[in-house]
Design an enzyme around this catalytic site. Structure first.
Site, PDB file in Angstrom:
ATOM      1  N   ARG A 108       0.989   5.131 -54.105  1.00  0.00           N
ATOM      2  CA  ARG A 108       0.590   6.735 -54.167  1.00  0.00           C
ATOM      3  C   ARG A 108      -0.868   6.753 -54.570  1.00  0.00           C
ATOM      4  O   ARG A 108      -1.130   6.435 -55.701  1.00  0.00           O
ATOM      5  CB  ARG A 108       1.366   7.529 -55.057  1.00  0.00           C
ATOM      6  CG  ARG A 108       1.151   8.838 -55.247  1.00  0.00           C
ATOM      7  CD  ARG A 108       2.311   9.601 -56.129  1.00  0.00           C
ATOM      8  NE  ARG A 108       3.333   9.995 -55.249  1.00  0.00           N
ATOM      9  CZ  ARG A 108       4.355  10.997 -55.635  1.00  0.00           C
ATOM     10  NH1 ARG A 108       4.327  11.867 -56.644  1.00  0.00           N
ATOM     11  NH2 ARG A 108       5.255  11.168 -54.720  1.00  0.00           N
ATOM     12  N   HIS A 135       2.703  12.757 -46.706  1.00  0.00           N
ATOM     13  CA  HIS A 135       3.867  12.201 -47.521  1.00  0.00           C
ATOM     14  C   HIS A 135       5.028  12.019 -46.427  1.00  0.00           C
ATOM     15  O   HIS A 135       6.251  12.440 -46.635  1.00  0.00           O
ATOM     16  CB  HIS A 135       4.411  13.164 -48.608  1.00  0.00           C
ATOM     17  CG  HIS A 135       5.307  12.760 -49.630  1.00  0.00           C
ATOM     18  ND1 HIS A 135       5.503  11.480 -49.714  1.00  0.00           N
ATOM     19  CD2 HIS A 135       5.890  13.571 -50.765  1.00  0.00           C
ATOM     20  CE1 HIS A 135       6.219  11.352 -50.917  1.00  0.00           C
ATOM     21  NE2 HIS A 135       6.667  12.407 -51.462  1.00  0.00           N
ATOM     22  N   GLN A 138       8.949  11.460 -47.834  1.00  0.00           N
ATOM     23  CA  GLN A 138       9.679  12.798 -48.086  1.00  0.00           C
ATOM     24  C   GLN A 138      10.064  13.510 -46.663  1.00  0.00           C
ATOM     25  O   GLN A 138      11.288  13.735 -46.705  1.00  0.00           O
ATOM     26  CB  GLN A 138       8.682  13.689 -48.829  1.00  0.00           C
ATOM     27  CG  GLN A 138       9.357  14.956 -49.024  1.00  0.00           C
ATOM     28  CD  GLN A 138      10.315  14.844 -50.073  1.00  0.00           C
ATOM     29  OE1 GLN A 138      10.241  14.243 -51.185  1.00  0.00           O
ATOM     30  NE2 GLN A 138      11.433  15.602 -49.754  1.00  0.00           N
ATOM     31  N   ASP A 226       6.487  24.365 -50.636  1.00  0.00           N
ATOM     32  CA  ASP A 226       6.050  23.389 -51.376  1.00  0.00           C
ATOM     33  C   ASP A 226       5.294  23.884 -52.571  1.00  0.00           C
ATOM     34  O   ASP A 226       4.712  25.127 -52.176  1.00  0.00           O
ATOM     35  CB  ASP A 226       5.376  22.309 -50.774  1.00  0.00           C
ATOM     36  CG  ASP A 226       5.117  21.084 -52.049  1.00  0.00           C
ATOM     37  OD1 ASP A 226       5.945  20.987 -53.178  1.00  0.00           O
ATOM     38  OD2 ASP A 226       4.196  20.380 -51.662  1.00  0.00           O
ATOM     39  N   CYS A 266      10.489  19.866 -51.541  1.00  0.00           N
ATOM     40  CA  CYS A 266      10.475  18.480 -51.763  1.00  0.00           C
ATOM     41  C   CYS A 266      10.645  18.082 -53.365  1.00  0.00           C
ATOM     42  O   CYS A 266      10.902  17.068 -53.853  1.00  0.00           O
ATOM     43  CB  CYS A 266       9.187  17.479 -51.479  1.00  0.00           C
ATOM     44  SG  CYS A 266       7.699  18.511 -51.989  1.00  0.00           S
ATOM     45  N   ARG A 294      16.575  10.457 -50.984  1.00  0.00           N
ATOM     46  CA  ARG A 294      15.400   9.648 -50.760  1.00  0.00           C
ATOM     47  C   ARG A 294      15.717   8.086 -50.899  1.00  0.00           C
ATOM     48  O   ARG A 294      15.018   7.230 -50.508  1.00  0.00           O
ATOM     49  CB  ARG A 294      14.336  10.039 -51.761  1.00  0.00           C
ATOM     50  CG  ARG A 294      13.924  11.347 -52.089  1.00  0.00           C
ATOM     51  CD  ARG A 294      12.714  11.624 -50.899  1.00  0.00           C
ATOM     52  NE  ARG A 294      11.694  10.580 -51.113  1.00  0.00           N
ATOM     53  CZ  ARG A 294      10.420  10.801 -51.838  1.00  0.00           C
ATOM     54  NH1 ARG A 294      10.359  11.808 -52.511  1.00  0.00           N
ATOM     55  NH2 ARG A 294       9.524  10.069 -51.849  1.00  0.00           N
TER      56      ARG A 294
HETATM   57  N1  NVA Z   1       2.234  18.801 -52.194  1.00  0.00           N
HETATM   58  C1  NVA Z   1       2.525  18.121 -53.552  1.00  0.00           C
HETATM   59  C2  NVA Z   1       3.891  17.181 -53.256  1.00  0.00           C
HETATM   60  C3  NVA Z   1       4.562  16.327 -54.498  1.00  0.00           C
HETATM   61  C4  NVA Z   1       5.532  15.599 -54.097  1.00  0.00           C
HETATM   62  C5  NVA Z   1       1.360  17.304 -54.020  1.00  0.00           C
HETATM   63  O1  NVA Z   1       0.826  16.621 -53.370  1.00  0.00           O
HETATM   64  O2  NVA Z   1       1.399  17.306 -55.295  1.00  0.00           O
HETATM   65  N1   CP Z   2       9.026  14.670 -53.785  1.00  0.00           N
HETATM   66  C1   CP Z   2       8.404  13.761 -54.565  1.00  0.00           C
HETATM   67  O1   CP Z   2       7.693  12.887 -54.002  1.00  0.00           O
HETATM   68  O2   CP Z   2       8.399  13.648 -55.900  1.00  0.00           O
HETATM   69  P1   CP Z   2       7.762  13.005 -56.981  1.00  0.00           P
HETATM   70  O3   CP Z   2       6.426  13.459 -56.964  1.00  0.00           O
HETATM   71  O4   CP Z   2       8.570  13.204 -58.271  1.00  0.00           O
HETATM   72  O5   CP Z   2       7.654  11.558 -56.358  1.00  0.00           O
END
Ligand code: NVA
Ligand code: CP
Length: 307
Positions: A108, A135, A138, A226, A266, A294
């Site tokens: 990540r 992502h 997800q 989201d 998500c 997931r």
């Molecule tokens: N759009 C959010 C998704 C988190 C799972 C982020 O990137 O923070």
């Molecule tokens: N939805 C998701 O990826 O959650 P986290 O940021 O907790 O991994």
């Protein structure tokens, strides 16, 4: 070597195989308790290294559970405690070293380009666990969840209300690959990037981009949203939230979707901002199932990469 970086890069047939395998992974566990390992131990003798430059709850735990339930091992590298994070070793050298220690990496990162650069120097497969761009894990879990509840996703209607962020980027790619109709309502400033929308249209995806949330949500099978402020995207928060306020998913707007429409998020959610408590805790919400699935999808993605 097969990497899982973006949905657009993967053949439709393979994406379908990943979803179907995830469903069968889930059904194999139907009579097992949470802590039981899967009978086939298909990832015994395999190690996954996970790297997180940003926080995570679901992605981290579901990958860890996926590996452990299939008999595999995991290692977590915290960039802040590593040489590459402190800047005294190049990511290229780090990638070469990790290739000696494990069979697969899940990462990540803040910058998608950084993820791509890292992947070029790895000799083992890599999975995108979220970048600023996308992502994909997800959205694969969301497709599994949708199909579990509503049947095949092809030709169904999905609405996205809110920020045109990394989740919707992967959703647009999925609309082209899985052939569902997608309507996206965002203020002009926060629409998804033109490039990805044009790519999807070239692939004959049915995508509507509008500034009107009522138009987007009209008679859809599923409503998604989201957080308005994604991780690492903290500039002009107040102004952004103000512009996104009309895109909140609340009880009133949910009434315009089909009566039996489901609500997806998500997570993590900012309750009272992009979604109200009565929706996220209401009967149409399937957010906990999305989180659970997931695990099954991660198993299937790992198995696909290692096949
Ligand atoms: N759009 C959010 C998704 C988190 C799972 C982020 O990137 O923070
Ligand atoms: N939805 C998701 O990826 O959650 P986290 O940021 O907790 O991994």
């Amino acid at each position: 070597m097969k990497n899982f970086i973006n949905i657009a890069d993967i053949d439709k047939k393979d994406l379908r195989e990943i979803i179907d395998n995830a469903k069968s992974q889930k059904s194999k566990r139907s009579s097992l308790n949470k802590s039981a390992t899967d009978p086939d131990s298909s990832l015994a003798d395999k190690t996954l290294i996970m790297i997180f430059e940003k926080p995570s709850t679901r992605t981290r735990l579901s990958f860890e559970l996926a590996m452990k339930q299939l008999g595999g091992k995991i290692l977590v590298l915290n960039p802040k405690e590593s040489h590459y994070g402190s800047g005294d070793e190049s990511i290229n050298d780090t990638a070469k070293v990790l290739s000696q220690y494990a069979d697969i990496v899940m990462m990540r990162t803040h910058k998608h380009e950084h993820f791509l650069e890292f992947s070029k120097h790895l000799d083992i497969p890599i999975i995108n666990g979220l970048t600023n761009l996308s992502h994909p894990c997800q959205i694969m879990s969301d497709i599994m969840t949708f199909e579990e509840l509503k049947g095949p996703i092809a030709n169904k209607k999905i609405a996205w209300l809110g920020d045109g962020n990394n989740i919707v980027y992967s959703l647009i790619e999925a609309a082209a690959k899985f052939n569902f109709e997608l309507s996206i309502a965002s203020p002009k400033q926060f629409r998804p990037g033109k490039k990805i929308v044009e790519w999807a249209k070239r692939k004959n995806a049915k995508i509507l981009i509008t500034k009107d949330p009522k138009e987007a949500i009209n008679l859809v099978d599923c409503v998604m949203t989201d957080k308005w402020i994604s991780m690492g995207n903290e500039i002009n928060k107040k102004k952004k939230k103000k512009l996104l306020k009309p895109y909140q998913v609340n009880k009133k707007i949910m009434k315009l979707a089909k009566k039996d429409a489901i609500f997806m998020h998500c997570l993590p959610a900012s309750r009272g901002e992009e979604v109200t408590n009565d929706v996220i805790d209401g009967k149409q919400s399937v957010v906990w199932l999305e989180a659970l699935n997931r695990i099954h999808v991660q198993k299937s993605i790992i198995q696909w990469c290692l096949k």
